[in-house]
Every structure is written in C-alpha cells, then in structure tokens.
Design a protein around this motif. Sequence first.
Motif, PDB file in Angstrom:
ATOM      1  N   ASP A  75       0.827  -1.218   0.000  1.00  0.00           N
ATOM      2  CA  ASP A  75       0.000   0.000   0.000  1.00  0.00           C
ATOM      3  C   ASP A  75       0.858   1.263   0.000  1.00  0.00           C
ATOM      4  N   VAL A  76       1.921   1.263  -0.800  1.00  0.00           N
ATOM      5  CA  VAL A  76       2.834   2.407  -0.853  1.00  0.00           C
ATOM      6  C   VAL A  76       2.185   3.543  -1.645  1.00  0.00           C
ATOM      7  N   ARG A  77       2.127   4.707  -1.028  1.00  0.00           N
ATOM      8  CA  ARG A  77       1.578   5.913  -1.652  1.00  0.00           C
ATOM      9  C   ARG A  77       2.615   7.017  -1.490  1.00  0.00           C
ATOM     10  N   THR A  78       3.020   7.624  -2.594  1.00  0.00           N
ATOM     11  CA  THR A  78       4.060   8.648  -2.566  1.00  0.00           C
ATOM     12  C   THR A  78       3.523   9.939  -3.155  1.00  0.00           C
ATOM     13  N   SER A  79       3.757  11.044  -2.444  1.00  0.00           N
ATOM     14  CA  SER A  79       3.369  12.374  -2.912  1.00  0.00           C
ATOM     15  C   SER A  79       4.565  13.299  -2.780  1.00  0.00           C
ATOM     16  N   VAL A  80       4.756  14.140  -3.785  1.00  0.00           N
ATOM     17  CA  VAL A  80       5.840  15.121  -3.757  1.00  0.00           C
ATOM     18  C   VAL A  80       5.229  16.492  -3.993  1.00  0.00           C
ATOM     19  N   VAL A  81       5.526  17.424  -3.080  1.00  0.00           N
ATOM     20  CA  VAL A  81       5.073  18.801  -3.212  1.00  0.00           C
ATOM     21  C   VAL A  81       6.287  19.691  -2.958  1.00  0.00           C
ATOM     22  N   GLY A  82       6.830  20.239  -4.020  1.00  0.00           N
ATOM     23  CA  GLY A  82       8.009  21.089  -3.884  1.00  0.00           C
ATOM     24  C   GLY A  82       9.189  20.316  -3.324  1.00  0.00           C
ATOM     25  N   ASP A  83       9.722  20.798  -2.197  1.00  0.00           N
ATOM     26  CA  ASP A  83      10.901  20.203  -1.566  1.00  0.00           C
ATOM     27  C   ASP A  83      10.562  19.213  -0.468  1.00  0.00           C
ATOM     28  N   VAL A  84       9.308  18.749  -0.436  1.00  0.00           N
ATOM     29  CA  VAL A  84       8.872  17.779   0.574  1.00  0.00           C
ATOM     30  C   VAL A  84       8.194  16.611  -0.130  1.00  0.00           C
ATOM     31  N   ALA A  85       8.523  15.407   0.328  1.00  0.00           N
ATOM     32  CA  ALA A  85       7.903  14.199  -0.221  1.00  0.00           C
ATOM     33  C   ALA A  85       7.416  13.338   0.944  1.00  0.00           C
ATOM     34  N   THR A 112       4.374   6.618   8.017  1.00  0.00           N
ATOM     35  CA  THR A 112       4.493   7.816   7.196  1.00  0.00           C
ATOM     36  C   THR A 112       5.939   8.264   7.276  1.00  0.00           C
ATOM     37  N   ASN A 113       6.583   8.347   6.133  1.00  0.00           N
ATOM     38  CA  ASN A 113       7.968   8.801   6.039  1.00  0.00           C
ATOM     39  C   ASN A 113       7.996  10.086   5.226  1.00  0.00           C
ATOM     40  N   THR A 114       8.471  11.155   5.840  1.00  0.00           N
ATOM     41  CA  THR A 114       8.519  12.453   5.187  1.00  0.00           C
ATOM     42  C   THR A 114       9.970  12.795   4.871  1.00  0.00           C
ATOM     43  N   PHE A 115      10.218  13.095   3.612  1.00  0.00           N
ATOM     44  CA  PHE A 115      11.547  13.427   3.124  1.00  0.00           C
ATOM     45  C   PHE A 115      11.599  14.902   2.752  1.00  0.00           C
ATOM     46  N   VAL A 116      12.783  15.488   2.884  1.00  0.00           N
ATOM     47  CA  VAL A 116      12.973  16.890   2.543  1.00  0.00           C
ATOM     48  C   VAL A 116      14.199  16.999   1.637  1.00  0.00           C
ATOM     49  N   LEU A 117      14.123  17.900   0.664  1.00  0.00           N
ATOM     50  CA  LEU A 117      15.250  18.115  -0.233  1.00  0.00           C
ATOM     51  C   LEU A 117      16.243  19.047   0.448  1.00  0.00           C
ATOM     52  N   THR A 118      17.456  18.571   0.625  1.00  0.00           N
ATOM     53  CA  THR A 118      18.520  19.340   1.274  1.00  0.00           C
ATOM     54  C   THR A 118      19.627  19.595   0.255  1.00  0.00           C
ATOM     55  N   PRO A 119      20.625  20.406   0.601  1.00  0.00           N
ATOM     56  CA  PRO A 119      21.759  20.584  -0.321  1.00  0.00           C
ATOM     57  C   PRO A 119      22.475  19.265  -0.635  1.00  0.00           C
ATOM     58  N   LEU A 124      15.589  11.806   4.881  1.00  0.00           N
ATOM     59  CA  LEU A 124      14.441  11.520   5.743  1.00  0.00           C
ATOM     60  C   LEU A 124      14.369  12.568   6.843  1.00  0.00           C
ATOM     61  N   TRP A 125      13.214  13.157   7.007  1.00  0.00           N
ATOM     62  CA  TRP A 125      12.992  14.207   7.996  1.00  0.00           C
ATOM     63  C   TRP A 125      12.154  13.669   9.152  1.00  0.00           C
ATOM     64  N   ILE A 126      11.074  12.953   8.835  1.00  0.00           N
ATOM     65  CA  ILE A 126      10.147  12.467   9.860  1.00  0.00           C
ATOM     66  C   ILE A 126       9.743  11.032   9.531  1.00  0.00           C
ATOM     67  N   HIS A 127       9.806  10.166  10.533  1.00  0.00           N
ATOM     68  CA  HIS A 127       9.269   8.801  10.409  1.00  0.00           C
ATOM     69  C   HIS A 127       8.266   8.623  11.542  1.00  0.00           C
ATOM     70  N   HIS A 128       7.076   8.164  11.197  1.00  0.00           N
ATOM     71  CA  HIS A 128       6.046   7.883  12.200  1.00  0.00           C
ATOM     72  C   HIS A 128       5.443   6.531  11.887  1.00  0.00           C
ATOM     73  N   GLY A 129       5.582   5.609  12.831  1.00  0.00           N
ATOM     74  CA  GLY A 129       5.014   4.274  12.675  1.00  0.00           C
ATOM     75  C   GLY A 129       3.966   4.005  13.734  1.00  0.00           C
ATOM     76  N   SER A 130       2.801   3.560  13.307  1.00  0.00           N
ATOM     77  CA  SER A 130       1.701   3.229  14.218  1.00  0.00           C
ATOM     78  C   SER A 130       1.337   1.760  14.055  1.00  0.00           C
ATOM     79  N   PRO A 131       1.330   1.005  15.149  1.00  0.00           N
ATOM     80  CA  PRO A 131       0.989  -0.416  15.030  1.00  0.00           C
ATOM     81  C   PRO A 131      -0.477  -0.597  14.657  1.00  0.00           C
ATOM     82  N   VAL A 132      -0.728  -1.613  13.865  1.00  0.00           N
ATOM     83  CA  VAL A 132      -2.101  -2.012  13.556  1.00  0.00           C
ATOM     84  C   VAL A 132      -2.450  -3.055  14.605  1.00  0.00           C
TER      85      VAL A 132
END
Length: 146
Positions: A75-85, A112-119, A124-132
């Motif tokens: 169930d991988v869903r990827t979104s990119v908006v500017g310098d954040v994915a 949810t894994n949030t990536f940021v474009l750096t120099p 990876l900027w933020i990782h949040h894991g919630s157990p099912v």
Amino acid sequence: MSVVAEIETLNQEFYSAIENGDLDRMERIWAEDADGREVVCVHPGWGMVTGRREVLRSWALIMANTPYIQFVLTDVRTSVVGDVAVVCCAENILTAGDEGETGFVAGKVVATNTFVLTPQGWRLWIHHGSPVLQGGEDDEDGQEVL
C-alpha cells in the motif's frame, strides 16, 4: 529517474538499513537538524524522539537488540510537493521471537515517512510508525475494513 522513483528508492534504503543493522547507512539517510527543521521519529509504541542525535541513538538501540527483522512494504503511496515528499505505507514485519523463544513473530505497522530536499539531496525528515492492533477484512481495493 523521476522524483517519485528516487523517493521510493530512498524509502526502501531506509528499510534495508534497518534489516541489515547498518547504522552508517541510516546516518546517511536522515537529514541534519537545521533552522526550523528538527528530525522526528515515532517508533510504534514509543513516545516522540526529536533531534538527529537522539533519533540515530534510538535506531542504534533497536538495531543492537533486533537479531532479525524483515519488512515487506505494501500500500505504498508517494506524494511530492516542492521540496517535501511523503511516503505512506504498510510495513508487514517479520521478526525473530523474544529471547528464549523459537520461531518468528509477524506484525503490521502503518508508517508515514517524510523526506525533505537538502543541499545533500533528499533526506528523511520524519518517520512515524503506528501499530495495527486489530486485524480486519480487506475490501476489494485492499483497504482494511474494521
């Protein structure tokens, strides 16, 4: 390579680093703390861990105490908006049983894994894991019905 493919490759590298207990690789994946941007990690069942140093320390502890772990992402869903994915996915996890036990334990985490474009490139900027916590049935689109 498209930006989405680049992000999904980096996302897979994150899980490979965990599976292989590769802290050096994990350090290369995480962003540096910067003005107004502190890395954050929420492991399933843990409180929030903030700051690159503490986040990497948490991964070192996990890796040191995990003899075997394997991730199958669905169930991988990827979104990119500017310098954040953002990558949202289900982590289907297989781990070794607790000490003294034989066999394996399976679990599922929604992440949810949030990536940021750096120099230095995407990091990876933020990782949040919630157990099912409870299993339900899937509908025809593969979405869990509770």
